[in-house]
Each structure stands twice: as C-alpha cells, then as structure tokens.
Design an enzyme around this catalytic site. Structure first.
Site: not given
Length: 371
Positions: A229, A267
């Site tokens: 991340d 998304h």
C-alpha cells in the site's frame, strides 16, 4: 356491457388512487432517508449495542440502559423505538419483569457493535463522517459539469490526498476497510478456498493495515503474504505473522508473487487506470500458475424485463451495489461498480487470457483472472 365498463373504470380508478397513496408514503421515506443513517451513527456513538449485548438474552430495560449510557431515558426511548421498527433491536415483556419492556439485539443489531468479528460500526462511522457526507451535496454539479469530482469540490483535493494529510481520516478509512475485511474475507475463504491451491505467495494490493492478508495467511498458512500500500498507510500497519509490509505505488510496480489480490480497489478507478493496474499485476505474477484475484461487486445486466423474477434478496443485493456505484461517483474521480461485460473489457485489455466470476455470500464477488 355499459355496467361492466363502469365497474372496470371504478377498479382502475381505485388502483390509481392506491398507487398514488403508496407513492406519497414512499416519497416521505426518501425525504427523511438520511434519518436512518443518522440514528445508526447515534446508536454506535452511544454504545447501545454493547450495553444490550452485556445483558444477553434477558435483555435490558430502558431505565437500565439510560443509566448505563448516562443519557436521557425519554430521548433514548425514541431512538430505541425507531431502531425496533427497523429490526435492529427487539422488545419483549414477561411476567418476571412485571410487564416492563426489555430490549435485546437482533442479528442486524449486532452489526452495530464496534468490536467483534461481525461488527460493521467502523463502516457506518466512515460513511456518516462530515468529510464523506459533504460531497453528496455536489452530486448535481458533478453530473452537469463533469469537471471536478464531488469530494475534491468539497475538500479541495481527492480522497487519497486528503487522507494522506489527515491522519484521523486515514485511520477511519483503514478501520472501515478492516471492518469490511472481517466480514468479506471469511466469505472468500469459505466460498473460494480452492482458488488458493498451489499459491505460495500473495501480494495484497491496497491492503491497508494488513487485516485481509492476515486472515488469508491464517486460513492458508503455507502462503507468504505481502501487504502492499502507500507508504503513509503501511508505515503505521501493525506487525502480523506471515505478512511483510511494503510501501509503493501500484501504478509504477507491484511486488512479485504467485497471486495478486485486490479487494475493493479497482472500483476506485476508471477503465484505463484499471487496465494499467492490472498490467502491473500481470507483470508481477508467474506465467505458468499466476493469477489475479479480484474481490469487487459485479452488477447484473440491466434486464428490466426480469425485474419481477428476482427474489427480494436479489433485489436488495442489486440495490446495495447500485448505491455503491453512487458512492464511487461521489468519493472518487473516476471510480464505478462494473457489470460482467465491463469487467471483461478491462481484463481483456490488460492481457489476461480468461477469467471466471465466483459469487460469494457478500455484496462482492470473486473474479479470478488467469495469465
């Protein structure tokens, strides 16, 4: 014949009136739709679910609850009454309590708990925070002009830049994602365990604090986990057995592993950006056994003719996915929920040979793409 015609006209007129009356009630529900969200936030902040859970099946009276929470019983009663109506709580009377009402949690109510494997409080607190609510007021401007994302219009920068500069909001996001992981990952493990057969290493892209990967490694202990991340995210991630934290940018490079895992990531981005991310994933996995495992919503096709054939559960599930699509339009620059055909477009263009969609007991599905 004339009399039959009059009866038919009367019936049609009565049906029209009934439909109009139902419409008026529905509009009132939509006008005050925010009330449910606000009351849920209130219940979580007060700790109502935890207080009820502490009393178990016997339940807790209003006066006991008010004392435990140190709040007004008259106002608290109105909150409880509303949440009983929504089926979060259940009220009961018995002879042993002299007719005094006692309240217990329903399975729905247990989701309001801040702690525990199934609690969804962190997600509610994130989505009801002022930072996440403010952009909704700019939705019409986003539709009209399409020049500035609603979140950016409200806060001056996109959601990721805002989180990087506001540690408390970043913490709220990470807690919400960890909350979602505790619900969704067991559904992935129970419904798609075979997907991890032969996989010796997994890189969780956008893995936050490593909650998801920790659960996967615990379920499949032969897997080496890499939590990947942004640097400001992994810098505060706790240590987890079998998990290595690596900071970086998924648009530049992805750590190598047998499988790349993306949950609630794609998304957030438009098709072109998804294709770019997926290409980096494809570069990071081996050609012979590599796979990309995507956990994201798949919206059923817009076949309005089949609407009546859907079960109530399917109808609610589709509604939840469409709500998520609205949230993506508000909170991200270009994100959206996708249909199967839209997933095929991005995966084909990223160079994958094939993919399968596996439904699980969650809003998301598991999409497995092969090299």
């Amino acid at each position: 014949m004339e009399e039959i015609g009059k009866k038919r006209e009367t019936t049609i007129s009565e049906n029209d009136c009934d439909e109009e009356q139902r419409a008026k009630i529905d509009v009132w529900r939509y006008i005050f739709g925010f009330t449910e969200m606000a009351v849920l936030k209130c219940a979580i902040e007060l700790g109502i679910a935890e207080a009820m859970e502490a009393h178990g099946r016997a339940g807790i009276s209003l006066s006991e609850l008010a004392t435990a929470l140190n709040c007004s019983s008259s106002y608290l009663y109105r909150i409880i009454r509303f949440l009983v109506h929504l089926k979060f709580f259940k009220e009961k009377c018995s002879s042993t309590t002299n007719g005094t009402k006692h309240y217990t949690l329903t399975p729905l109510g247990r989701l309001l708990m801040k702690q525990g494997e199934r609690g969804m409080a962190a997600l509610v607190l994130l989505e009801t925070s002022p930072f996440m609510l403010a952009p909704w007021h700019a939705l019409s401007d986003r539709i009209r002009h399409n020049d500035r994302p609603a979140f950016e219009a409200a806060h001056g920068e996109d959601i990721w830049g805002f989180a990087a500069e506001n540690p408390n909001h970043s913490k709220l996001i990470n807690e919400a994602m960890a909350c979602d992981a505790r619900i969704v990952v067991p559904a992935v493990i129970n419904g798609c365990a075979d997907v991890f057969d032969g996989v010796e290493s997994v890189v969780d892209i956008g893995g936050g604090d490593g909650t998801t990967l920790g659960m996967l490694v615990k379920a499949f202990p032969w897997i080496k986990g890499i939590d990947f991340d942004l640097p400001h995210v992994v810098s505060v991630a706790p240590e987890r057995n079998g998990v290595e934290h690596i900071g970086g940018d998924m648009f530049k490079a992805v750590p190598q592993a047998d499988a790349a895992f993306l949950m609630w990531i794609l998304h957030d981005w438009c098709d072109e950006e998804c294709i770019e991310i997926l290409k980096k994933c494809r570069e990071a996995i081996p050609q012979d056994k590599g796979k990309v495992i995507i956990v994201d919503a798949v919206i059923e096709g817009d076949d309005h003719g089949r609407e009546k054939e859907r079960s109530e559960e399917d109808h609610k599930l589709r509604g939840a996915k469409l709500m998520l699509d609205m949230a993506m339009m508000i909170h991200t620059n270009t994100g959206k929920e996708r249909t199967r055909e839209e997933w095929q477009y991005v995966l084909d263009n990223a160079g994958f040979s094939r993919f399968v969609v596996r439904p699980i007991r969650a809003v998301q599905s598991v999409i497995v793409a092969y090299y």
